[in-house]
Motif scaffolding. Structure first.
Motif, PDB file in Angstrom:
ATOM      1  N   ILE A   9      10.986   7.889   3.422  1.00  0.00           N
ATOM      2  CA  ILE A   9      12.240   7.145   3.256  1.00  0.00           C
ATOM      3  C   ILE A   9      12.134   5.932   4.164  1.00  0.00           C
ATOM      4  CG2 ILE A   9      14.749   7.142   3.444  1.00  0.00           C
ATOM      5  CD1 ILE A   9      14.735  10.159   3.057  1.00  0.00           C
ATOM      6  N   ASN A  10      11.972   4.756   3.558  1.00  0.00           N
ATOM      7  CA  ASN A  10      11.799   3.517   4.320  1.00  0.00           C
ATOM      8  C   ASN A  10      12.724   2.432   3.793  1.00  0.00           C
ATOM      9  OD1 ASN A  10       9.612   4.331   6.083  1.00  0.00           O
ATOM     10  ND2 ASN A  10       8.286   4.301   4.287  1.00  0.00           N
ATOM     11  N   THR A  11      12.940   1.412   4.613  1.00  0.00           N
ATOM     12  CA  THR A  11      13.742   0.274   4.161  1.00  0.00           C
ATOM     13  C   THR A  11      12.920  -0.558   3.198  1.00  0.00           C
ATOM     14  OG1 THR A  11      12.993  -1.112   6.004  1.00  0.00           O
ATOM     15  CG2 THR A  11      15.031   0.165   6.333  1.00  0.00           C
ATOM     16  N   PHE A  12      13.594  -1.144   2.233  1.00  0.00           N
ATOM     17  CA  PHE A  12      12.908  -2.009   1.270  1.00  0.00           C
ATOM     18  C   PHE A  12      12.279  -3.188   1.994  1.00  0.00           C
ATOM     19  CE2 PHE A  12      11.921  -4.351  -2.441  1.00  0.00           C
ATOM     20  CZ  PHE A  12      12.095  -3.530  -3.549  1.00  0.00           C
ATOM     21  N   SER A  13      12.964  -3.701   3.014  1.00  0.00           N
ATOM     22  CA  SER A  13      12.484  -4.891   3.732  1.00  0.00           C
ATOM     23  C   SER A  13      11.172  -4.649   4.469  1.00  0.00           C
ATOM     24  CB  SER A  13      13.550  -5.379   4.720  1.00  0.00           C
ATOM     25  OG  SER A  13      13.892  -4.346   5.624  1.00  0.00           O
ATOM     26  N   SER A  14      10.839  -3.372   4.731  1.00  0.00           N
ATOM     27  CA  SER A  14       9.585  -3.067   5.431  1.00  0.00           C
ATOM     28  C   SER A  14       8.391  -3.085   4.481  1.00  0.00           C
ATOM     29  CB  SER A  14       9.687  -1.700   6.118  1.00  0.00           C
ATOM     30  OG  SER A  14       9.795  -0.661   5.167  1.00  0.00           O
ATOM     31  N   GLY A  15       8.659  -3.159   3.174  1.00  0.00           N
ATOM     32  CA  GLY A  15       7.596  -3.193   2.171  1.00  0.00           C
ATOM     33  C   GLY A  15       7.327  -1.813   1.600  1.00  0.00           C
ATOM     34  N   ILE A  16       7.575  -1.644   0.310  1.00  0.00           N
ATOM     35  CA  ILE A  16       7.387  -0.349  -0.344  1.00  0.00           C
ATOM     36  C   ILE A  16       6.147  -0.393  -1.238  1.00  0.00           C
ATOM     37  CG2 ILE A  16       8.413   1.383  -1.870  1.00  0.00           C
ATOM     38  CD1 ILE A  16       9.892   1.054   0.782  1.00  0.00           C
ATOM     39  N   ASP A  17       5.186   0.452  -0.916  1.00  0.00           N
ATOM     40  CA  ASP A  17       3.939   0.542  -1.677  1.00  0.00           C
ATOM     41  C   ASP A  17       4.190   1.403  -2.922  1.00  0.00           C
ATOM     42  OD1 ASP A  17       1.394   1.046  -2.629  1.00  0.00           O
ATOM     43  OD2 ASP A  17       0.499   1.279  -0.651  1.00  0.00           O
ATOM     44  N   PHE A  18       4.228   0.732  -4.092  1.00  0.00           N
ATOM     45  CA  PHE A  18       4.557   1.439  -5.336  1.00  0.00           C
ATOM     46  C   PHE A  18       3.774   0.838  -6.490  1.00  0.00           C
ATOM     47  CE2 PHE A  18       7.882   2.186  -8.822  1.00  0.00           C
ATOM     48  CZ  PHE A  18       7.518   3.511  -9.016  1.00  0.00           C
TER      49      PHE A  18
END
Length: 333
Positions: free
Chosen positions: A264-273
């Motif tokens: 569970i991470n913030t979108f602003s930190s960058g989501i690897d998808f």
């Protein structure tokens, strides 16, 4: 609300006409393969023999040829014989159009008009929705199912299929195909190489998709095969539904989340998808994807390979990377 029912009959699927249509679709991109050429040399005889075995209920699925690939990680592919793959296509011609209508809009794997780029576009639109156009913090629950294809339970899958398909002969044929392969223990696992496997896992996971959308009432949810994300401005809520998701997968589908691939991470930190690292205002290609791209280009700089990668790069913030690819190809030449 009762489920819609599959109205076609066993005779429709095994008909010579459908087997011939299935052959045309199967043949695409395989015309020069040795096993395909051998089958095609006596095409009508081979199709009539397959039809006879199906009509008299004497059909048996052959054993699989096993080989390894890097895609990008090592995978074991189980390849069926041409006769069986032809049948897979004949089945798919009837099953896919029906089951595709039962899937949610936000299931993107192995579906016409969907795919990774559409999934990422949807992901970005959900970010804008949850963040009120980038005005509040947004969190992303990202999950991956552990040993996905290897963990599909045959009995559970057949029960799901049986809830839509009343024709016992069709279910019997599906049972033969599903039971032709197992991993670790009898009654578990689907082969990566089968066309039908791609459809079966979507049918299997549609039970989970419906749970997420209609029981948990999740609005911003996307699934691509065994990867799924949920976007929300409420981290505590994501933590709460994660527990419910884990329990449902275990109890209803006999699946488990990969413990190292839940975050569970913030979108602003960058989501690897899906091969890209996604930020609120841009996305960049994942480092592993870049390395894999240049490794493949070193082996092959065919026009279709180059155009495929340039097309992929056009979907992100990759001007420098595109220049690097073109310079690499120029120097290689």
């Amino acid at each position: 609300m009762s489920k819609i029912q599959f109205i076609h009959k066993y005779e429709d699927i095994i008909s010579v006409e459908n087997l011939l249509e299935g052959w045309k679709e199967f043949l695409h991109g395989k015309k020069k393969k040795a096993d395909v050429l051998i089958f095609q040399n006596n095409l009508m005889q081979n199709i009539f023999l397959l039809y006879q075995d199906l009509e008299t209920k004497n059909y048996k699925h052959s054993e699989y040829q096993v080989f390894n690939i890097l895609d990008p990680k090592p995978r074991v592919i189980h390849k069926a014989k041409v006769r069986d793959r032809l049948l897979h296509h004949a089945l798919y011609r009837y099953l896919y159009p029906f089951f595709n209508k039962t899937f949610i809009a936000d299931s993107f794997s192995c579906r016409l008009t969907k795919g990774t780029h559409r999934a990422i576009e949807r992901f970005n639109s959900y970010y804008l929705k949850a963040s009120k156009n980038n005005t509040r913090q947004v969190w992303v629950l990202k999950c991956d199912i552990r040993k996905f294809f290897d963990s599909i339970n045959h009995k559970t899958l057949l029960k799901i299929l049986g809830s839509y398909i009343e024709d016992k002969e069709i279910i019997g044929l599906l049972q033969i195909i599903i039971g032709s392969f197992y991993k670790r223990e009898s009654g578990v696992g689907l082969p990566l190489g089968n066309l039908t496997s791609q459809l079966f896992v979507n049918i299997y996971m549609n039970v989970f998709d419906q749970f997420v959308k209609h029981i948990l009432k999740v609005k911003c949810y996307i699934r691509y095969s065994d990867d799924f994300v949920i976007v929300s401005d409420n981290k505590v809520w994501l933590e709460e539904i994660l527990v419910k998701i884990s329990v449902f997968l275990d109890e209803k589908l006999k699946l488990s989340l990969h413990p190292n691939k839940v975050s569970i991470n913030t979108f602003s930190s960058g989501i690897d998808f899906l091969g890209w690292v996604n930020f609120s205002d841009h996305k960049v290609l994942r480092t592993k994807t870049k390395k894999r791209m240049f490794k493949r280009l070193r082996k092959s700089s065919k026009e279709e390979t180059v155009n495929s990668y340039l097309g992929m790069l056009s979907h992100g913030n990759t001007e420098k990377l595109k220049t690097k690819v073109l310079n690499f190809l120029q120097n290689k030449g």
